[in-house]
Each structure stands twice: as C-alpha cells, then as structure tokens.
Design a protein around this motif. Structure first.
Motif, PDB file in Angstrom:
ATOM      1  N   ALA A  12      -1.499  -6.675  -2.390  1.00  0.00           N
ATOM      2  CA  ALA A  12      -1.278  -5.658  -3.283  1.00  0.00           C
ATOM      3  C   ALA A  12      -2.609  -4.830  -3.352  1.00  0.00           C
ATOM      4  O   ALA A  12      -2.986  -3.570  -3.263  1.00  0.00           O
ATOM      5  CB  ALA A  12      -0.858  -5.744  -4.670  1.00  0.00           C
ATOM      6  N   LEU A  26      -1.486 -10.908  -5.272  1.00  0.00           N
ATOM      7  CA  LEU A  26      -2.385  -9.836  -5.553  1.00  0.00           C
ATOM      8  C   LEU A  26      -3.222  -9.367  -4.312  1.00  0.00           C
ATOM      9  O   LEU A  26      -3.684  -8.361  -4.154  1.00  0.00           O
ATOM     10  CB  LEU A  26      -3.166 -10.350  -6.543  1.00  0.00           C
ATOM     11  CG  LEU A  26      -2.538 -10.465  -7.953  1.00  0.00           C
ATOM     12  CD1 LEU A  26      -3.651 -10.935  -8.994  1.00  0.00           C
ATOM     13  CD2 LEU A  26      -1.802  -9.215  -8.503  1.00  0.00           C
ATOM     14  N   GLY A  46      -3.984  -1.318  -1.838  1.00  0.00           N
ATOM     15  CA  GLY A  46      -4.541  -0.414  -2.780  1.00  0.00           C
ATOM     16  C   GLY A  46      -5.816   0.163  -2.397  1.00  0.00           C
ATOM     17  O   GLY A  46      -6.281   1.335  -2.489  1.00  0.00           O
ATOM     18  N   THR A 102       2.860   2.450  -1.443  1.00  0.00           N
ATOM     19  CA  THR A 102       3.300   2.718  -2.638  1.00  0.00           C
ATOM     20  C   THR A 102       4.430   1.481  -3.324  1.00  0.00           C
ATOM     21  O   THR A 102       4.183   0.758  -4.382  1.00  0.00           O
ATOM     22  CB  THR A 102       3.601   3.967  -3.486  1.00  0.00           C
ATOM     23  OG1 THR A 102       4.589   4.177  -2.515  1.00  0.00           O
ATOM     24  CG2 THR A 102       2.165   4.833  -3.197  1.00  0.00           C
ATOM     25  N   GLU A 105       4.704  -6.242  -4.325  1.00  0.00           N
ATOM     26  CA  GLU A 105       3.704  -7.550  -4.151  1.00  0.00           C
ATOM     27  C   GLU A 105       3.245  -8.095  -5.492  1.00  0.00           C
ATOM     28  O   GLU A 105       2.755  -8.981  -5.880  1.00  0.00           O
ATOM     29  CB  GLU A 105       2.577  -7.193  -3.166  1.00  0.00           C
ATOM     30  CG  GLU A 105       3.024  -6.819  -1.644  1.00  0.00           C
ATOM     31  CD  GLU A 105       3.893  -7.982  -1.295  1.00  0.00           C
ATOM     32  OE1 GLU A 105       3.747  -9.431  -1.695  1.00  0.00           O
ATOM     33  OE2 GLU A 105       4.759  -8.096  -0.408  1.00  0.00           O
ATOM     34  N   THR A 106       2.773  -6.730  -6.176  1.00  0.00           N
ATOM     35  CA  THR A 106       2.199  -7.224  -7.876  1.00  0.00           C
ATOM     36  C   THR A 106       3.179  -7.896  -8.661  1.00  0.00           C
ATOM     37  O   THR A 106       2.938  -8.522  -9.309  1.00  0.00           O
ATOM     38  CB  THR A 106       2.021  -5.823  -8.238  1.00  0.00           C
ATOM     39  OG1 THR A 106       0.842  -5.040  -7.763  1.00  0.00           O
ATOM     40  CG2 THR A 106       1.494  -6.253  -9.758  1.00  0.00           C
ATOM     41  N   ILE A 109       2.976  -2.376  -2.953  1.00  0.00           N
ATOM     42  CA  ILE A 109       2.215  -2.520  -3.982  1.00  0.00           C
ATOM     43  C   ILE A 109       2.740  -2.922  -5.303  1.00  0.00           C
ATOM     44  O   ILE A 109       2.530  -3.962  -5.729  1.00  0.00           O
ATOM     45  CB  ILE A 109       1.162  -1.256  -4.373  1.00  0.00           C
ATOM     46  CG1 ILE A 109       0.260  -1.192  -3.208  1.00  0.00           C
ATOM     47  CG2 ILE A 109       0.422  -1.706  -5.720  1.00  0.00           C
ATOM     48  CD1 ILE A 109      -0.777   0.203  -3.505  1.00  0.00           C
ATOM     49  N   ALA A 110       3.861  -2.228  -5.296  1.00  0.00           N
ATOM     50  CA  ALA A 110       4.725  -2.382  -6.740  1.00  0.00           C
ATOM     51  C   ALA A 110       5.421  -3.725  -6.445  1.00  0.00           C
ATOM     52  O   ALA A 110       5.411  -4.715  -7.527  1.00  0.00           O
ATOM     53  CB  ALA A 110       5.721  -1.434  -6.991  1.00  0.00           C
TER      54      ALA A 110
END
Length: 235
Positions: A204, A201, A208, A189, A195-196, A192-193
C-alpha cells in the motif's frame, strides 16, 4: 499488521527494485487513466470551444449543468455505468463489465465535464479578445473553434493534465465497474484500499509513493506548461 518502519523500508525496496505486481498495477493505472483522459479531451475540448463561442437560448442552463457535472460523485458514475454494462442492462451483451474498458468508460464520463467546463472558460476569455478579428475575417464557427484551440493549446494542455490527475486518483467508480480483480482490473487506488484492509502496508505504501510521485509530476508539468505559455506570450 506490519511495523510501520519495516513496512516503509519494504515499500521503498519494492519501488526501487521494480516489483512485478507493483509495475503491473501502475502500468494498468496509467493505461486506463491516459486513455480516459485522451477520450475526455476529444469530447470535452470541442464541446467547451462551441460553448465558448455559441450564443443560443438555454445556453445559461447548459453552462450551469456543465459546471454542476464537474462535481459528479464517482460512485454514482460507477453505479450508472454498472447498470448499463451489467447482464440485465442495455449494453450487457458487450460483456464489458469488470474489464479495463469499463473503467475507461467510467473515468471518461467522470472527467469529460471537467475538461469541457475548464476549456470553455479558457476559450471564452480568449474569444472575447478575438471576436472582432474573427468577424472581420468572416470566419465560420468551425474555423473559429480551430483558431481558438490552437492559440490556447498551452492552457488547454494544463486542462488535460488536470483531467488526468483527477482520473488517476479516482477509486469509487473504477472499483464498482472494474471489481478490483487481481492481474486484470486492479489499479493503484483500488489496490491501496485492498492492501490496507489486508494489513499489507508495504505494498500500500509503495503504491502510495508512486501515486504521489505521479501527482507531483502532473503538477510540475502544469507549472512548466504555464511558464512556457507566459514566455510565448512575450515573444
């Protein structure tokens, strides 16, 4: 920022080839969340069982508190753990801040009320059916708890899976106490935050995809356990 189509294709490639960074992040996520879930069950299941069978003054208030704690904001839990584990906090001498152990502590605090409250409801309904039988057998509280936990094992397994699903998808508390440190405390989690925000992407999306697969797996496991419990009930 990457083109969405190219990013998605690269994400699939990262998952299919077992990218090293991806595997490391997923592995740490599972280790932290599974450990926290196990600890939460060790604490929450007996607590839920005792609340299901015990009758005492103030029980209603404790039930309200237990149910309210199910909605604990993750960032508040993370802040409380941070204050205790920081160098100026009462547990700062342990040096646990920004380690996987701190993340496990935060997740355990977060999901224990969920496990306790859900198991209490399951076991209280079951206890209402067995109360007379327990009295006729002169079972003490500990024996009653053991019997309830065993008889409701399938339902309680779904409670544990629900706790794991909550833990593995959590971001607020773990990013505060873990710091999202590469190769140390970076979980799915928080990665993801990050890398975004960096515009990567592909990573991320890859994370995801894995997180969605885990969520689907947990839901499939819950459904399977429920069906097993139903079949056992008719045997």
């Amino acid at each position: 920022m990457q083109d969405l189509g190219d990013a998605f294709g690269l994400a699939i490639s990262l998952v299919a080839t077992g990218d090293g960074d991806l595997v490391e992040i997923v592995g740490l996520s599972l280790r932290v969340s599974l450990t926290a879930t196990a600890l939460a069950c060790l604490i929450g299941l007996p607590l839920g069982a005792l609340m299901a069978i015990a009758r005492f003054r103030g029980r209603g208030l404790l039930l309200i508190l237990m149910n309210a704690l199910m909605g604990l904001p993750p960032v508040v839990v993370g802040l409380m753990v941070y204050l205790h584990l920081s160098r100026s906090g009462p547990l700062g001498f342990l040096g646990l801040l920004y380690t996987p152990t701190a993340m496990i502590i935060a997740q355990t605090i977060l999901i224990t009320p969920i496990v306790a409250a859900l198991s209490r409801q399951v076991l209280e309904d079951l206890h209402s059916e067995y109360a007379e039988q327990f009295r006729s057998l002169c079972l003490g509280p500990l024996q009653s708890v053991q019997a309830l936990l065993w008889d409701a094992r399938y339902s309680l397994l779904t409670v544990g899976l629900a706790g794991f699903g909550r833990a593995v998808a959590e971001v607020g508390a773990v990013i505060i106490v873990g710091g999202n440190i590469d190769h140390l405390t970076r979980v799915m989690t928080t990665a993801i935050a990050l890398e975004t925000s960096k515009g990567d992407l592909a990573m991320a999306l890859a994370l995801g995809i894995v997180l969605l697969v885990i969520a689907l797996g947990v839901n499939a496991a819950v459904y399977s356990v429920r069906m097993t419990a139903v079949r056992q009930a008719y045997v």
